[in-house]
Scaffold this active site. Structure first.
Site, PDB file in Angstrom:
ATOM      1  N   SER A 284     125.227  14.252  12.424  1.00 57.65           N
ATOM      2  CA  SER A 284     124.880  15.476  11.397  1.00 57.65           C
ATOM      3  C   SER A 284     126.075  16.180  11.095  1.00 57.65           C
ATOM      4  O   SER A 284     126.715  15.691  10.166  1.00 57.65           O
ATOM      5  CB  SER A 284     124.057  16.450  12.548  1.00 57.65           C
ATOM      6  OG  SER A 284     123.579  17.545  11.780  1.00 57.65           O
ATOM      7  N   ASP A 295     134.884  10.130   1.539  1.00 53.52           N
ATOM      8  CA  ASP A 295     134.666  10.130   0.059  1.00 53.52           C
ATOM      9  C   ASP A 295     135.733  10.610  -0.830  1.00 53.52           C
ATOM     10  O   ASP A 295     135.889   9.999  -1.719  1.00 53.52           O
ATOM     11  CB  ASP A 295     133.413  10.764  -0.213  1.00 53.52           C
ATOM     12  CG  ASP A 295     131.962  10.172  -0.137  1.00 53.52           C
ATOM     13  OD1 ASP A 295     132.063   9.041   0.571  1.00 53.52           O
ATOM     14  OD2 ASP A 295     130.799  10.618  -0.427  1.00 53.52           O
ATOM     15  N   LYS A 309     122.256  10.844  11.078  1.00 53.49           N
ATOM     16  CA  LYS A 309     121.376  11.947  10.966  1.00 53.49           C
ATOM     17  C   LYS A 309     121.595  12.673   9.698  1.00 53.49           C
ATOM     18  O   LYS A 309     122.825  13.409   9.540  1.00 53.49           O
ATOM     19  CB  LYS A 309     121.556  12.932  11.992  1.00 53.49           C
ATOM     20  CG  LYS A 309     120.385  14.267  11.993  1.00 53.49           C
ATOM     21  CD  LYS A 309     120.566  15.001  13.227  1.00 53.49           C
ATOM     22  CE  LYS A 309     119.475  16.311  12.968  1.00 53.49           C
ATOM     23  NZ  LYS A 309     119.885  17.208  11.811  1.00 53.49           N
TER      24      LYS A 309
END
Length: 532
Positions: A284, A295, A309
């Protein structure tokens, strides 16, 4: 008369069904079923229970993360996440159906009245909690209470013949989410975050400032075992690493568009080498943070594939203190990938979803990176260096580190699962703790203390007493790791959780890999490549 009343009830229920069928919302079926059961069922009915069961039944037909919690469960959850609760201020361990005080919180209510590490609490307000099979949640409920309320504890202390009694006035107890923050080397800092709570961003900033004041050039952020928490905390922590206007995460659903969140450009560690440690229990909010770092090619992810998740829950309070946590959106990393692992809806599929980590183990994923199932259709490019990354099932590490199984034997599993190491360390600290503290500083203990051979023999004695059979080869296989773990437990019980990790991390394969990357100039090479 009774017959007439029964017919009248049925008529009142039936009339709108047949006369206005097209206009009645489908939800009336649920209301009608509950009404019929409470009014007509042959035996007495707990109306609250059947309503809760109906809510749970509906949510079970949705995704695995839409859940219902009763009022007591909500209270405990909120206390763990809000950063504080009212209690007596102890860290404890249940062992052999007895509560052992690991440590009283420094300057907390228990320490103020003289409760010590190693004390055994056998009753709370004259209610016995030892030897009665009481579960931990019930004990926590007894120990916590309103601020300034008083609780009477009955305690057995080693070396004291008589039972001791302490009256403790409950007070605010902080819940810290940073387990450890210290220097790994002169240039490299380390922070371990166990969850994203209400105060985590503030705690993290304090820890990071302290490390920055010590002139660190590199940072290792340990998110292993961190199952998530508040989205805001993850965003605030990510802000310390990213440049202004770089997107951290965005979230949207079929009916709700939460939108995007961006870095402000005022972070404390926008330059410098960064490594984030993850494993199969990082979930999460941990994945939001790790995904943003990956990224933007801001740092390197080391460890094993994270949990996966990528669903956002909105907590909805109900009038009786209970709560529905309803999934309203999916979140996406800056490159656009969803890291939610696949799932099938419905109650029958929830068990399989929950056992995904076991399935990974069976597939050999914890041992070999080649066992990780990557899907080409879920391939994405990072935003700065155009490296290949993947969505659809957790954050894939840039550098994979397998589970170290060299020390794992049936003796190891038994000693760990039955709490034998905790029992032995508590016994040792009870007898020798004050002498150890007087003899060693924290640094001296870490560098000089050797786990006494007698402690390892004691672990074997307890296994034999419990009628567990093992081979000497199993003991030899696990000895080095178990001795390190015992030393770490002793450090925790005498000093703090941070000293536990300072000991344990010295032989931790994932952390050692992170240090190797930082110290061997591989950092830039890894960032320029695709997933390793």
């Amino acid at each position: 008369m009774h017959r007439f009343s029964l017919l009248l009830v049925i008529a009142l229920i039936s009339y709108p069904v047949f006369s206005q069928k097209k206009e009645i919302p489908i939800s009336r079926k649920l209301q009608m079923a509950e009404f019929l059961i409470t009014k007509l069922y042959v035996d007495s009915v707990d109306e609250g229970k059947i309503v809760e069961a109906a809510i749970q039944g509906m949510l079970n037909e949705l995704d695995p993360h839409s859940t219902y919690s009763n009022a007591e469960e909500v209270k405990l959850f909120n206390e763990s996440m809000q950063g504080e609760f009212f209690g007596i201020g102890i860290q404890f361990q249940m062992m052999q159906d007895t509560l052992y005080v690991i440590q009283p919180v420094v300057k907390g209510p228990s320490e103020k009245v003289g409760i010590q590490a190693g004390d055994k609490i056998i009753s709370v307000d004259k209610e016995s909690i030892a030897g009665v099979g009481m579960n931990t949640s019930r004990i926590i409920k007894l120990l916590r209470g309103p601020r300034k309320s008083k609780v009477l504890l009955e305690i057995v202390r080693r070396g004291v013949e008589d039972t001791l009694y302490f009256t403790v006035e409950r007070d605010k107890i902080p819940v810290e989410t940073i387990d450890a923050s210290y220097l790994l080397t002169a240039q490299t800092g380390y922070i371990r975050l166990n969850q994203f709570g209400k105060n985590s961003a503030k705690e993290f900033e304090t820890a990071l400032r302290h490390l920055k004041n010590q002139k660190i050039e590199n940072l290792v952020l340990d998110l292993r075992g961190n199952s998530g928490g508040f989205l805001d905390a993850a965003i605030d922590i990510a802000n310390h690493f990213l440049q202004g206007k770089q997107r951290i995460v965005y979230a949207k659903g079929n009916k709700v568009d939460i939108g995007s969140f961006y870095a402000k450009g005022n972070g404390l560690f926008q330059e410098g080498k960064l490594i984030v440690l993850v494993d199969e229990f990082s979930a999460s909010a941990s994945e939001i943070l790790a995904g943003a770092i990956q990224d933007w090619d801001r740092g390197i992810i080391v460890g094993r594939r994270s949990f996966g998740k990528g669903l956002v829950q909105r907590p909805i309070d109900l009038f009786d203190g209970s709560m529905i946590r309803l999934t309203i959106a999916r979140y996406y990393t800056p490159s656009g990938r969803s890291i939610q692992k696949p799932y099938d809806k419905g109650e029958s599929n929830r068990k399989n979803y929950g056992e995904d980590i076991l399935h990974r183990l069976e597939r050999g994923e914890h041992i070999s990176k080649d066992s990780i199932q990557l899907v080409d259709s879920l391939k994405y490019k990072t935003l700065t260096l155009s490296r290949t990354v993947y969505g659809g099932g957790g954050v894939m590490p840039d550098v994979f580190v397998p589970v170290d199984t060299t020390h794992v034997s049936s003796f190891f599993k038994y000693a760990l699962s039955k709490g034998l190491l905790i029992q032995v360390s508590l016994e040792f600290v009870e007898q020798e703790g004050s002498l150890i503290r007087d003899k060693y500083s924290e640094d001296e203990f870490i560098q000089q203390f050797k786990t006494p051979e007698s402690l390892f023999r004691r672990v074997q004695e307890l296994a034999i007493e419990n009628k567990f059979s093992f081979e000497q080869s199993e003991v030899d296989q696990s000895k080095s790791f178990l001795n390190t773990y015992l030393k770490a437990l002793i450090a925790r019980d005498i000093w703090s959780t941070e000293v536990f990790f300072r000991v344990f991390n010295q032989s931790d394969p994932i952390l050692l890999k992170a240090l190797e990357i930082l110290e061997s100039n591989k950092y830039n090479e890894i960032l320029k490549s695709s997933l390793n």
